[in-house]
Design a protein around this motif. Structure first.
Motif, PDB file in Angstrom:
ATOM      1  N   ARG A 265      51.549  27.897  36.881  1.00 25.75           N
ATOM      2  CA  ARG A 265      50.620  29.084  36.542  1.00 25.75           C
ATOM      3  C   ARG A 265      49.535  28.999  37.983  1.00 25.75           C
ATOM      4  NH1 ARG A 265      47.704  29.106  30.784  1.00 25.75           N
ATOM      5  NH2 ARG A 265      47.423  31.474  31.825  1.00 25.75           N
ATOM      6  N   LEU A 266      50.050  29.060  39.145  1.00 22.55           N
ATOM      7  CA  LEU A 266      49.358  29.286  40.353  1.00 22.55           C
ATOM      8  C   LEU A 266      49.800  30.509  40.869  1.00 22.55           C
ATOM      9  CD1 LEU A 266      49.538  25.543  42.149  1.00 22.55           C
ATOM     10  CD2 LEU A 266      47.699  26.689  40.602  1.00 22.55           C
ATOM     11  N   LEU A 267      48.665  31.388  41.335  1.00 20.52           N
ATOM     12  CA  LEU A 267      48.933  32.542  41.988  1.00 20.52           C
ATOM     13  C   LEU A 267      48.708  32.334  43.573  1.00 20.52           C
ATOM     14  CD1 LEU A 267      49.272  35.418  40.929  1.00 20.52           C
ATOM     15  CD2 LEU A 267      46.616  35.684  41.706  1.00 20.52           C
ATOM     16  N   VAL A 268      49.658  32.975  44.255  1.00 20.43           N
ATOM     17  CA  VAL A 268      50.095  32.648  45.559  1.00 20.43           C
ATOM     18  C   VAL A 268      49.873  33.934  46.232  1.00 20.43           C
ATOM     19  CG1 VAL A 268      51.215  31.687  47.508  1.00 20.43           C
ATOM     20  CG2 VAL A 268      51.530  30.838  45.168  1.00 20.43           C
ATOM     21  N   THR A 269      48.760  34.179  47.372  1.00 26.76           N
ATOM     22  CA  THR A 269      48.879  35.392  48.106  1.00 26.76           C
ATOM     23  C   THR A 269      48.653  35.200  49.562  1.00 26.76           C
ATOM     24  OG1 THR A 269      46.419  35.268  47.845  1.00 26.76           O
ATOM     25  CG2 THR A 269      47.200  36.078  46.077  1.00 26.76           C
ATOM     26  N   SER A 270      49.052  36.290  49.945  1.00 30.25           N
ATOM     27  CA  SER A 270      49.098  35.975  51.655  1.00 30.25           C
ATOM     28  C   SER A 270      48.496  37.588  52.127  1.00 30.25           C
ATOM     29  CB  SER A 270      50.440  35.913  52.205  1.00 30.25           C
ATOM     30  OG  SER A 270      51.394  37.026  51.998  1.00 30.25           O
ATOM     31  N   GLY A 271      48.026  37.386  53.282  1.00 29.20           N
ATOM     32  CA  GLY A 271      47.301  38.580  54.007  1.00 29.20           C
ATOM     33  C   GLY A 271      47.544  38.508  55.388  1.00 29.20           C
TER      34      GLY A 271
END
Length: 521
Positions: A265-271
């Motif tokens: 239940r880990l959210l992973v984001t990139s930018g």
């Protein structure tokens, strides 16, 4: 509407029931012995019984010994009269002495040589089931002809298009896991929600962000996340859309995509700030979620997790593809340059790669061998077998869609501990809408690809029969096959998406129109 998995069994299962040799516990092949001799002209062989299968460790006598044991029908030696063409009276059936060793010998020659009738179908079904195939294991696999016919008859069905035209271009489409909601990420700070079955507008989140919305990701059937050029991520609940669940702050530049690990239940984001950030949704409050920087690299474009979350893939605008193997999201990697990345691409003394071992690749792109390219879009096969890339040249005069198979095994070259990707299929795309990213996707069963193509979309397959990738892997890279082309927009298509539960495709274009496609008979 049609369910994605057809409910009527196909004929492929019975047709290929005995093509390969089954393997039993202990490594021996098994097959049924031949039926006993007939007692009359029209007599049929007796039904197959359990005694016709030999034990795995039964010895197999040489052919000459076996011939002496069996002899002619009736146990008599051949006479001179019989050799001259005279027919001898039929003898009663005779049971073979000892264990049926002939079954083992015939089993080695192939499953279909020893079984016939209902027995062949039964053991063929058991074998297909052990391989993960069959109607009750993977319906789409054995009924691909039905699905191919459905997608071959697909047509533009409806458009979801608001007369206000305040939302701008459509950058991303996302269905809820149960297929009941279609969400649209728009250029002008808005998120649109539609019912894909009735094509009716549900709600507009007019101020979802302070800048354009880039990506939407569902965490379950109710909770979803959005990211934006305003450097934030927002969590939403379909049951209470009047306000955000919370807003996440951590990036310093445009946030471009979101992934979710359902196990932890880990959210992973990139930018575009080059950061990959982990958010712990288990401890989410109204003020946000605890987060940490997991990875950093220059020129980051897209980041994806494989379905089993064992790998992370990162594409860059400089043409590199980074792969983190044996992924562990609880550990951070403070890495900032490609020479350091290559230096970390090593294995331990035991020959096993450490967790988060990194591989840097420059994927082969047709027509771009002597020029650099930019990997603008990155998707993964739903079963984790391959990755799908949309690449454009640095001069923006060519675009390609490429499929790369994941390879596991020993290193191909000593200087490269891994060589995980092999180009298997490719196709050149229409070079329109320069400067905009075109998001393509796999179908839920992985047999087809939907790719933006000018003012429409193209449905692509690995072959004309829309076979599984593992069933039609070429020795050398070969072109993707165009199954169908669909054009219903008046502007460049930027994104497309398959429904996870229905035979439906959605596409969105630069002018803000969303089109739905479904079979029409």
């Amino acid at each position: 509407m049609f369910p994605f998995g057809p409910c009527s069994p196909g004929a492929d299962e019975a047709a290929g029931a005995g093509n390969d040799e089954p393997v039993l516990h202990g490594g021996q092949a098994a097959a049924a012995g031949p039926p006993p001799p007939a007692t009359g002209v029209d007599a049929a062989p007796p039904p197959l019984s359990a005694r016709t299968l030999c034990l795995p460790d039964a010895p197999s006598p040489p052919p000459a010994v076996r011939a002496r044991e069996l002899g002619p029908p009736g146990g008599q030696e051949p006479s001179a009269a019989s050799t001259q063409g005279e027919q001898s009276p039929p003898s009663p059936p005779r049971r073979l002495p000892g264990p049926d060793c002939k079954a083992v010998c015939r089993g080695r020659q192939g499953f279909s040589a020893g079984l016939c009738g209902p027995g062949a179908r039964l053991f063929g079904w058991l074998r297909q089931r052990s391989l993960g195939r069959g109607l009750f294991v993977d319906p789409a696999r054995d009924n691909f002809r039905t699905m191919t016919n459905l997608y071959g008859s697909i047509h533009p069905a409806d458009s979801v298009y608001l007369s206000t035209r305040t939302h701008g271009a459509v950058f991303n489409l996302e269905y809820s896991p149960d297929g009941s909601v279609l969400t649209v990420a728009c250029e002008q700070t808005e998120v649109l929600l539609f019912d894909p079955i009735s094509s009716k507008h549900i709600k507009t989140l007019s101020e979802a962000h302070e800048d354009c919305v880039n990506n939407i990701r569902f965490l379950d059937n109710r909770l979803f996340a959005t990211c934006s050029d305003d450097t934030t991520i927002a969590l939403w609940d379909l049951r209470k859309l009047n306000t955000k669940v919370c807003t996440l702050h951590g990036h310093t530049s445009w946030v471009k995509n979101i992934e979710y690990d359902t196990n932890t239940r880990l959210l992973v984001t990139s930018g575009f700030d080059g950061n990959v950030i982990i958010w712990d949704t288990n401890r989410c409050t109204e003020d946000g979620c605890p987060h940490k920087k997991f990875f950093h690299t220059r020129f980051l474009m897209r980041m994806r997790l494989t379905p089993d979350c064992s790998k992370m893939l990162i594409s860059t605008s400089s043409g590199y593809l980074l792969i983190l193997h044996d992924l562990d999201l609880t550990k951070s990697l403070e890495v900032g340059s490609y020479p350091i990345l290559r230096a970390r691409r090593t294995t331990s003394s035991s020959g096993v790669s450490p967790r988060n071992s990194l591989e840097v690749l420059t994927p082969e792109v047709p027509g771009e061998r002597d020029r650099g390219n930019c990997i603008t879009s990155l998707q993964l096969h739903p079963k984790g077998w391959a990755t799908l890339l949309r690449c454009s040249s640095n001069t923006d005069d060519q675009e390609w869609t490429c499929v790369y198979e994941f390879q596991e095994g020993t290193p191909v070259r000593p200087v490269s501990p891994r060589c995980s990707l092999r180009l298997t299929h490719y196709i050149e795309e229409a070079n329109v809408g320069r400067g905009y990213i075109k998001e393509l996707c796999f179908s839920p069963d992985g047999r087809m690809i939907s790719s933006p193509h000018g003012y429409g979309i193209r449905l692509l397959g690995f072959d004309k029969q829309c076979s599984e990738l593992v069933d039609c892997l070429p020795k050398e890279a070969s072109p993707l096959r165009v199954i169908r082309s669909l054009y219903s927009h008046n502007d460049v298509v930027l994104t497309t998406k398959f429904s996870p539960t229905h035979c439906q495709i959605a596409s969105g274009c630069l002018s803000g129109r969303v089109s739905l496609y479904q079979p029409k008979f």
